[in-house]
Design an enzyme around this catalytic site. Structure first.
Site: not given
Length: 360
Positions: A316-319
């Site tokens: 889950i690419p919160c970056h």
């Protein structure tokens, strides 16, 4: 922090050349072996995708790497300091010993001098180094199915209460909270950016975090509560699957993650996490852009909070979310990792590859 180091290509070239100019300035952690080395290590050189570079020995240790037995990076750093060399030799002879300040003074060393020396050489104190070694050894025993008392002895704690307190400080849960034959099982996976804790059930991945993430204890406690206490050590199929997919992602082969996910969260936070997974690898968004994409332009702050509460890093690419001015902003895994991930994903954007959502 790694901001003081040059780019990884420069450091990898120095590793291949065994460039002595980087002695005492940079170290490499090798995901395929779990060890960290000096750049002049005589061992066979690892593949580029398996390498993570650190500007301190402490950083490599905290990321879960062990010292190489060929180039002895820890011993090399201490050769010029007799007190440090003496304590490291003693720790090597008795790695399970529970060291205390009195043990240091009993060897004729001044506490403040030793503390400064270890912080200078390794970025951590001697007692912190010894504690990490004991706890990791104890955790490894628990993953292998050992009883808490066996893990306690392996970790060098004569007192069960002391082991429970230390383990709880690290994970937020006492070792006895992890039960056999559990519905949820926790294990470690190694990546070029450091060790990660993966928690999965037989059908889905529930958590994936870097081991030093400050929110990890709270997240583990929430999972245990949701599973009615059925949290243990070990792994199910989703952990094996995410490990393979993470290897491919870090190696630049594929940005797609198909492991089924089941993170804990409210309806709104899950909607934010779904929106994050719609951002292609190699692209970024601001919090306000993400809110608009969701049809919730007035919910920027709520979107930011949900982004920070993400319990499944990278997948889950919160970056991929930046500040309105393009700054990196916060990241639970550390800003240096966020910078690394964004740089890695530029290659995916270049070749037009992107991660597709899995059918959950």
């Amino acid at each position: 922090m790694m901001f003081d180091l040059p780019d990884d290509e420069t450091l990898y070239a120095a590793l291949i050349a065994r460039d002595a100019a980087w002695e005492g300035r940079a170290w490499v952690g090798v995901a395929s072996t779990g060890v960290f080395c000096r750049l002049t290590c005589p061992a066979r050189k690892p593949k580029r995708e398996n390498c993570t570079f650190y500007d301190s020995i402490g950083g490599a240790i905290e990321a879960g790497f062990r010292a190489c037995k060929r180039c002895h990076p820890v011993a090399t750093a201490a050769q010029s300091d007799p007190a440090v060399a003496d304590l490291l030799a003693a720790l090597e002879r008795a790695p399970a010993r529970r060291w205390a300040e009195g043990d240091i003074t009993a060897r004729g060393h001044d506490l403040s001098t030793v503390r400064r020396a270890f912080k200078r050489h390794f970025g951590m104190t001697f007692l912190e180094m010894a504690r990490l070694a004991r706890l990791r050894a104890g955790a490894a025993e628990l993953v292998g199915g050992a009883s808490v008392i066996e893990a306690q002895m392996e970790a060098g704690y004569g007192s069960a209460s002391a082991f429970r307190a230390a383990f709880a400080g690290w994970t937020g849960l006492p070792p006895g909270a992890f039960v056999p034959n559990a519905v949820l099982r926790a294990d470690w996976i190694e990546t070029p950016l450091g060790a990660m804790v993966a928690v999965s059930s037989a059908h889905a991945l529930h958590l994936l975090e870097f081991t030093e993430r400050k929110a990890l204890p709270r997240e583990l406690a929430a999972l245990r509560k949701d599973a009615k206490g059925s949290l243990g050590f070990g792994r199910y199929g989703p952990t094996d699957r995410i490990e393979r997919e993470m290897d491919a992602f870090m190696a630049g082969r594929c940005a797609r993650f198909d492991t089924p996910l089941q993170p804990l969260g409210s309806t709104f936070t899950r909607q934010v996490w779904d929106a994050l997974r719609e951002i292609p690898a190699g692209q970024t968004r601001s919090y306000s852009q993400l809110a608009r994409d969701m049809g919730r332009p007035d919910a920027t702050r709520a979107v930011a909070r949900a982004n920070g509460a993400n319990p499944i890093a990278i997948v889950i690419p919160c970056h991929r979310v930046l500040g309105a001015d393009g700054s990196l902003t916060g990241y639970g895994g550390g800003l240096w990792r966020k910078q690394k991930l964004i740089a890695l994903e530029r290659a995916y954007a270049t070749v037009g590859s992107h991660r597709e959502r899995s059918a959950e």
